[in-house]
Scaffold this motif. Structure first.
Motif, PDB file in Angstrom:
ATOM      1  N   UNK A 160      28.640  -8.894  12.440  1.00 48.30           N
ATOM      2  CA  UNK A 160      27.724  -8.145  11.590  1.00 48.30           C
ATOM      3  C   UNK A 160      26.534  -7.721  12.444  1.00 48.30           C
ATOM      4  N   UNK A 161      26.237  -6.439  12.439  1.00 47.95           N
ATOM      5  CA  UNK A 161      25.117  -5.918  13.204  1.00 47.95           C
ATOM      6  C   UNK A 161      23.989  -5.563  12.241  1.00 47.95           C
ATOM      7  N   UNK A 162      22.900  -6.313  12.313  1.00 49.35           N
ATOM      8  CA  UNK A 162      21.713  -6.055  11.515  1.00 49.35           C
ATOM      9  C   UNK A 162      20.538  -5.783  12.444  1.00 49.35           C
ATOM     10  N   UNK A 163      19.749  -4.783  12.099  1.00 49.61           N
ATOM     11  CA  UNK A 163      18.537  -4.470  12.845  1.00 49.61           C
ATOM     12  C   UNK A 163      17.374  -4.465  11.861  1.00 49.61           C
ATOM     13  N   UNK A 164      16.307  -5.149  12.212  1.00 47.46           N
ATOM     14  CA  UNK A 164      15.113  -5.206  11.379  1.00 47.46           C
ATOM     15  C   UNK A 164      13.964  -4.520  12.104  1.00 47.46           C
ATOM     16  N   UNK A 165      13.180  -3.733  11.352  1.00 48.55           N
ATOM     17  CA  UNK A 165      11.983  -3.104  11.885  1.00 48.55           C
ATOM     18  C   UNK A 165      10.823  -3.411  10.944  1.00 48.55           C
ATOM     19  N   UNK A 166       9.657  -3.594  11.517  1.00 41.95           N
ATOM     20  CA  UNK A 166       8.437  -3.714  10.720  1.00 41.95           C
ATOM     21  C   UNK A 166       7.347  -2.932  11.432  1.00 41.95           C
ATOM     22  N   UNK A 167       6.658  -2.082  10.685  1.00 39.99           N
ATOM     23  CA  UNK A 167       5.556  -1.302  11.229  1.00 39.99           C
ATOM     24  C   UNK A 167       4.324  -1.524  10.364  1.00 39.99           C
ATOM     25  N   UNK A 168       3.180  -1.616  10.986  1.00 41.44           N
ATOM     26  CA  UNK A 168       1.904  -1.645  10.280  1.00 41.44           C
ATOM     27  C   UNK A 168       1.047  -0.537  10.860  1.00 41.44           C
ATOM     28  N   UNK A 169       0.511   0.290   9.985  1.00 42.33           N
ATOM     29  CA  UNK A 169      -0.336   1.403  10.400  1.00 42.33           C
ATOM     30  C   UNK A 169      -1.670   1.245   9.682  1.00 42.33           C
ATOM     31  N   UNK A 170      -2.756   1.309  10.432  1.00 43.60           N
ATOM     32  CA  UNK A 170      -4.096   1.175   9.869  1.00 43.60           C
ATOM     33  C   UNK A 170      -4.948   2.303  10.442  1.00 43.60           C
ATOM     34  N   UNK A 171      -5.671   2.998   9.564  1.00 42.38           N
ATOM     35  CA  UNK A 171      -6.530   4.068  10.060  1.00 42.38           C
ATOM     36  C   UNK A 171      -7.527   4.519   9.029  1.00 42.38           C
ATOM     37  N   UNK A 172      -8.589   5.141   9.482  1.00 44.99           N
ATOM     38  CA  UNK A 172      -9.633   5.663   8.614  1.00 44.99           C
ATOM     39  C   UNK A 172      -9.217   7.056   8.153  1.00 44.99           C
ATOM     40  N   UNK A 173      -9.174   7.279   6.856  1.00 43.87           N
ATOM     41  CA  UNK A 173      -8.709   8.552   6.293  1.00 43.87           C
ATOM     42  C   UNK A 173      -9.849   9.513   5.959  1.00 43.87           C
ATOM     43  N   UNK A 174     -11.089   9.158   6.265  1.00 45.19           N
ATOM     44  CA  UNK A 174     -12.226  10.028   5.969  1.00 45.19           C
ATOM     45  C   UNK A 174     -12.018  11.401   6.577  1.00 45.19           C
ATOM     46  N   UNK A 175     -12.315  12.438   5.806  1.00 40.09           N
ATOM     47  CA  UNK A 175     -12.232  13.799   6.319  1.00 40.09           C
ATOM     48  C   UNK A 175     -13.150  14.685   5.482  1.00 40.09           C
ATOM     49  N   UNK A 176     -13.427  15.915   5.915  1.00 43.64           N
ATOM     50  CA  UNK A 176     -14.368  16.776   5.185  1.00 43.64           C
ATOM     51  C   UNK A 176     -13.964  17.064   3.739  1.00 43.64           C
ATOM     52  N   UNK A 177     -12.674  17.128   3.441  1.00 42.45           N
ATOM     53  CA  UNK A 177     -12.262  17.418   2.067  1.00 42.45           C
ATOM     54  C   UNK A 177     -12.178  16.167   1.193  1.00 42.45           C
ATOM     55  N   UNK A 178     -12.187  14.971   1.806  1.00 40.32           N
ATOM     56  CA  UNK A 178     -12.138  13.714   1.047  1.00 40.32           C
ATOM     57  C   UNK A 178     -13.054  12.687   1.730  1.00 40.32           C
ATOM     58  N   UNK A 179     -14.382  12.892   1.641  1.00 37.27           N
ATOM     59  CA  UNK A 179     -15.309  12.017   2.359  1.00 37.27           C
ATOM     60  C   UNK A 179     -15.370  10.585   1.819  1.00 37.27           C
ATOM     61  N   UNK A 180     -14.897  10.333   0.608  1.00 37.94           N
ATOM     62  CA  UNK A 180     -14.954   8.974   0.040  1.00 37.94           C
ATOM     63  C   UNK A 180     -13.814   8.079   0.531  1.00 37.94           C
ATOM     64  N   UNK A 181     -12.783   8.663   1.113  1.00 33.07           N
ATOM     65  CA  UNK A 181     -11.670   7.845   1.596  1.00 33.07           C
ATOM     66  C   UNK A 181     -12.116   6.980   2.763  1.00 33.07           C
ATOM     67  N   UNK A 182     -11.544   5.805   2.832  1.00 33.49           N
ATOM     68  CA  UNK A 182     -11.841   4.883   3.924  1.00 33.49           C
ATOM     69  C   UNK A 182     -10.527   4.415   4.547  1.00 33.49           C
ATOM     70  N   UNK A 183     -10.397   3.155   4.869  1.00 31.31           N
ATOM     71  CA  UNK A 183      -9.252   2.638   5.604  1.00 31.31           C
ATOM     72  C   UNK A 183      -7.980   2.680   4.767  1.00 31.31           C
ATOM     73  N   UNK A 184      -6.908   3.165   5.395  1.00 31.03           N
ATOM     74  CA  UNK A 184      -5.581   3.144   4.776  1.00 31.03           C
ATOM     75  C   UNK A 184      -4.723   2.157   5.541  1.00 31.03           C
TER      76      UNK A 184
END
Length: 160
Positions: free
Chosen positions: A5-29
């Motif tokens: 049986x061939x099983x492959x597991x992946x895990x990713x974590x992405x963290x970033x600040x989403x603040x931008x001119x059209x959505x200034x209230x957004x913070x960390x995602x």
């Protein structure tokens, strides 16, 4: 007889600040995704994916969403394969898709199938059809929004 049986597991974590001119209230995602790929035989494989995310908002606690999908693929030849897909996306506060749909809720299930052609060693051409159904009327229409959508897409992917 022995079974491999061939099983492959992946895990990713992405963290970033989403603040931008059209959505200034957004913070960390924060986004976490987990993939499991099962190679049942040289011609059959399946995958499952679970994503969970949280969007922080200035002066608020923020909002969360999640999605799950599974795909089964059959290789017809070394270059051609077909697939079936089932998916569900749950974003009741509109944290991940706020700019895409009217209203705050996005709770959508979908099924689809695809025909894939491996072009060379580093390219894939896909023709995919999907049926999406939502609990709310979120898909645009000429007359009024609908609660389901049919999509046919052709794509080309290349990698290094």
């Amino acid at each position: 007889f022995p079974v491999t049986i061939y099983l492959t597991f992946y895990h990713n974590t992405i963290i970033g600040d989403e603040r931008n001119p059209t959505a200034p209230a957004l913070r960390t995602r924060f986004l976490n995704d987990i993939y499991v790929i099962w190679k049942a035989s040289p011609s059959w494989n399946a995958s499952a994916c679970f994503d969970i995310g949280h969007q922080a908002i200035q002066d608020e606690s923020g909002n969360s969403w999640w999605q799950v999908n599974t795909i089964v693929r059959k290789n017809l030849t070394t270059r051609v394969s077909v697939s079936l897909r089932a998916e569900y996306f749950h974003d009741p506060s509109g944290a991940a898709v706020t700019h895409l749909v009217p209203g705050p809720r996005f709770k959508t299930a979908g099924i689809g199938s695809g025909l894939h052609y491996k072009w060379g060693d580093r390219s894939l051409i896909r023709l995919e059809g999907r049926l999406l159904k939502s609990v709310d009327s979120i898909f645009p229409s000429i007359n009024q929004p609908r609660n389901q959508e049919t999509v046919l897409a052709l794509s080309w992917t290349s990698w290094l």
